[in-house]
Design a protein around this motif. Structure first.
Motif, PDB file in Angstrom:
ATOM      1  N   GLY A   1      25.677  89.752  69.744  1.00 54.77           N
ATOM      2  CA  GLY A   1      26.627  89.771  69.003  1.00 54.77           C
ATOM      3  C   GLY A   1      26.488  90.071  67.473  1.00 54.77           C
ATOM      4  O   GLY A   1      27.523  89.645  66.545  1.00 54.77           O
TER       5      GLY A   1
ATOM      6  N   ARG B   1      38.187  90.770  71.317  1.00 54.07           N
ATOM      7  CA  ARG B   1      36.840  90.171  70.569  1.00 54.07           C
ATOM      8  C   ARG B   1      36.565  90.768  69.213  1.00 54.07           C
ATOM      9  O   ARG B   1      35.816  90.090  68.712  1.00 54.07           O
TER      10      ARG B   1
ATOM     11  N   HIS C   1      29.107  89.773  60.181  1.00 52.35           N
ATOM     12  CA  HIS C   1      29.260  89.149  61.351  1.00 52.35           C
ATOM     13  C   HIS C   1      30.572  88.719  61.476  1.00 52.35           C
ATOM     14  O   HIS C   1      31.343  88.033  60.526  1.00 52.35           O
TER      15      HIS C   1
END
Ligand SMILES: [Zn+2]
Length: 355
Positions: A102, A133, A303
């Motif tokens: 991820g 997502r 992120h």
């Protein structure tokens, strides 16, 4: 639907095109764009410096800073529904160790794609389809501000990494220098003020409008045409614990490494695509880094957690300095005016396109 696309590597090729309506798979949502922010990456892609069309296509829809509204959710989408406001992240993973974990922003192999930049269409269009997502739901109360969330997430990542790196020692930072006062620089300054630091922003101008923003933030301003970076610690009366380099200049980045204080950390965020050469005292620079236990870290992209922290900080900034973040958006253009919008970036902080 209408979209603004370039032919990659062809200078000034950006134009409005017509694309088929986005198809929506069961795990995707269809999003109607409200606002798209422009940055130097969009300018550089339109100037032909880089950019890559999706496989099998010869044009690339640009734009990677977005704020949109869900029109329709696919059957397998659990957390988003019609009317939700969303900001989309930019990078999409390849199969490397970090992407599998991820951490697309820390991709190991470089085969990632990026919407609006590398191998995937961006958001300067009427609609896009995307997997749940890769979308961050944003509160309606923040109005247009989340169009700043993507650049804010880049600043959040840099601040997070700086603190992570300094987990190597007992550390109570008091001061930070931000070089560059574009959207990223001003957002970084705001995040650092929220964390209680004394902040200096250095740039090469005396812009009253920006000075007003910095005054509200309680950050100092230094014009580096008049003051050398090396003189800033003396003027402050204390060392610089952190530097965030966001000017787009590699020589400023090298200076930052010698200006940061003992045990300090320099975060480098400028993507310098040229081949500039300068002469430096390499021994001096290296010795200073070694004897000062200094850390120098590059940081790119962000992120998902940086988008989420960015939203929290945006809300906190609104409470602390009501209306201030909205002042970073200084120009609005329509989807039919993107070339004018790109040209207007020089004299603006954040230019946005209203779709
Ligand atoms: Zn990867």
């Amino acid at each position: 639907m209408r979209a603004f696309a370039v032919t990659p590597r062809e200078p000034g090729s950006g134009r409005l095109i017509s694309l088929p309506a986005a198809e929506v798979r069961p795990e995707e949502v269809l999003v109607r764009l409200r606002l798209v922010g422009l940055d130097a990456t969009d300018q550089e892609i339109n100037a032909g410096a880089y950019g890559q069309a999706p496989p099998g296509e010869d044009v690339l829809v640009i734009g990677h800073e977005s704020l949109g509204e869900v029109v329709r959710a696919g059957a397998d989408v659990a957390s988003l529904g019609e009317g939700d406001r969303v900001v989309a992240t930019v990078r999409r993973p390849d199969g490397c160790l970090n992407c599998r974990a991820g951490e697309y922003d820390m991709c190991l192999e470089g085969n990632y794609t990026e919407r609006g930049i590398k191998g995937r269409h961006g958001y300067l269009a009427e609609h896009y389809a995307e997997e749940e997502r890769f979308l961050v739901k944003v509160p309606r109360e923040l109005g247009d501000l989340p169009v700043l969330l993507e650049p804010a997430s880049v600043a959040e990542k840099a601040v997070r990494i700086a603190y992570d790196v300094q987990g190597r020692l007992a550390w109570e930072p008091r001061t930070a220098l931000v070089t560059g006062s574009g959207t990223l620089g001003l957002l970084t300054a705001a995040l650092l003020r929220l964390r209680g630091l004394e902040v200096v922003v250095a740039d090469r101008s005396d812009n009253d409008y920006k000075a007003g923003i910095l005054a509200v933030l309680g950050a100092a301003h230094v014009n580096t045409r008049q003051v050398n970076l090396h003189d800033i610690p003396r003027r402050l009366g204390q060392q610089l614990d952190m530097i965030f380099e966001e000017t787009g200049s590699s020589s400023v980045a090298l200076h930052a490494m010698s200006v940061v204080g003992t045990n300090g950390v320099v975060m480098l965020l400028s993507v310098t695509g040229g081949d500039k050469r300068i002469e430096i005292c390499a021994d001096c620079l290296n010795q200073g880094l070694v004897l000062g236990n200094k850390a120098v870290v590059g940081s790119v992209s962000s992120h998902r957690r940086d988008f989420e922290r960015g939203l929290q900080d945006m809300a906190e900034a609104e409470r602390r300095w009501p209306g201030l973040l909205a002042r970073l958006i200084t120009a609005r253009y329509g989807l039919g005016e993107v070339p004018q919008a790109l040209a207007a970036m020089r004299e603006n902080i954040k230019v946005v396109v209203q779709v």
